[in-house]
Design an enzyme around this catalytic site. Structure first.
Site, PDB file in Angstrom:
ATOM      1  N   LYS A  87       0.854  -1.190   0.000  1.00  0.00           N
ATOM      2  CA  LYS A  87       0.000   0.000   0.000  1.00  0.00           C
ATOM      3  C   LYS A  87       0.892   1.242   0.000  1.00  0.00           C
ATOM      4  O   LYS A  87       1.744   1.417   0.867  1.00  0.00           O
ATOM      5  CB  LYS A  87      -0.895  -0.030   1.245  1.00  0.00           C
ATOM      6  CG  LYS A  87      -2.215   0.672   1.089  1.00  0.00           C
ATOM      7  CD  LYS A  87      -3.090   0.376   2.295  1.00  0.00           C
ATOM      8  CE  LYS A  87      -4.427   1.053   2.192  1.00  0.00           C
ATOM      9  NZ  LYS A  87      -5.184   0.938   3.444  1.00  0.00           N
ATOM     10  N   ILE A  88       0.675   2.087  -0.993  1.00  0.00           N
ATOM     11  CA  ILE A  88       1.546   3.243  -1.248  1.00  0.00           C
ATOM     12  C   ILE A  88       0.703   4.520  -1.236  1.00  0.00           C
ATOM     13  O   ILE A  88      -0.345   4.570  -1.892  1.00  0.00           O
ATOM     14  CB  ILE A  88       2.165   3.110  -2.680  1.00  0.00           C
ATOM     15  CG1 ILE A  88       2.916   1.783  -2.847  1.00  0.00           C
ATOM     16  CG2 ILE A  88       3.000   4.319  -3.049  1.00  0.00           C
ATOM     17  CD1 ILE A  88       4.320   1.796  -2.353  1.00  0.00           C
TER      18      ILE A  88
END
Ligand code: G3P
Length: 218
Positions: A87-88
């Site tokens: 998750k960015i």
């Protein structure tokens, strides 16, 4: 539409899994903190525990905000389990990191999406998922559901493979609206998922069926 649960609570994840409708899990640093999980080793151990329960993608968020740091952390997370989705956050270095992971075949979830422009950019960078936060938009009087609609149109216009993961879902109406529009995934609390099964007429109807059965089967 896929159902993800938005929590780091193992009991709730197990309950959703046992219900037989769970397709994945999303977590974030706040949700991990809520469970009292801290320190790198404990955090990594907790992600592994989540992966052991669920049959599907598990989003694990990087803490770094610079490109090199995100790559380093993301690679370490991805090595934990094949279910891990990195998750960015939607920031400039995050967009570059999405491209890097996409080229390496590592799945990503671009988080903190609040506009269609951000979603378009993440899709162009090769994100596997984009996470528009609909509840948080509603909180400040913007229409979160309308954003899902807008992103759906854009992704369909160009045939992007990126999946729309409606996040910050708060209640069952959010889930229904997302399903009507054609969000690919929704992630919400267990309470929003179980609220879908409730209807007063179902309870009344069942009560009457059982009462009638009891009258004739003494
Ligand atoms: O995981 C991100 C998102 O779902 C957060 O939801 O309820 O904190 O706005 P919420």
């Amino acid at each position: 539409m896929k159902f993800f649960i938005d929590t780091a609570n193992l009991k709730e994840i197990q309950e959703a899994q046992d219900l037989g409708v769970l397709d994945g899990v999303t977590t974030n640093p706040s949700l991990m903190a809520k469970e009292g999980i801290s320190g790198k080793n404990n955090i990594l151990k907790h992600y592994k525990a989540i992966c052991a329960i669920v049959d599907g993608d598990v989003s694990a968020e990087v803490i770094a905000t610079d490109y090199e740091g995100m790559i380093r952390e993301g690679e370490e997370l991805a090595e934990l389990d094949e279910k891990i989705v990195v998750k960015i956050p939607m920031i400039k270095d995050g967009v570059k990191a999405l491209r890097y992971f996409s080229e390496k075949g590592i799945k990503t979830n671009c988080t903190l999406i609040f506009s269609a422009g951000q979603a378009l950019l993440a899709a162009k960078a090769g994100a596997s998922y984009v996470s528009p936060f609909i509840g948080r938009l509603d909180d400040i009087s913007y229409d979160g559901i309308q954003l899902i609609e807008q992103i759906r149109t854009i992704f369909d216009n160009y045939g992007f493979d990126t999946e729309i993961l409606a996040a910050s879902v708060r209640h069952p109406i959010h889930i229904l609206k997302c399903a009507e529009i054609g969000a690919d995934v929704m992630t919400g609390p267990l309470s929003a998922i179980t609220a879908l099964l409730k209807h007063p007429l179902t309870d009344l109807g069942l009560e009457k069926f059982l009462a009638d059965y009891a009258k004739t089967n003494k």
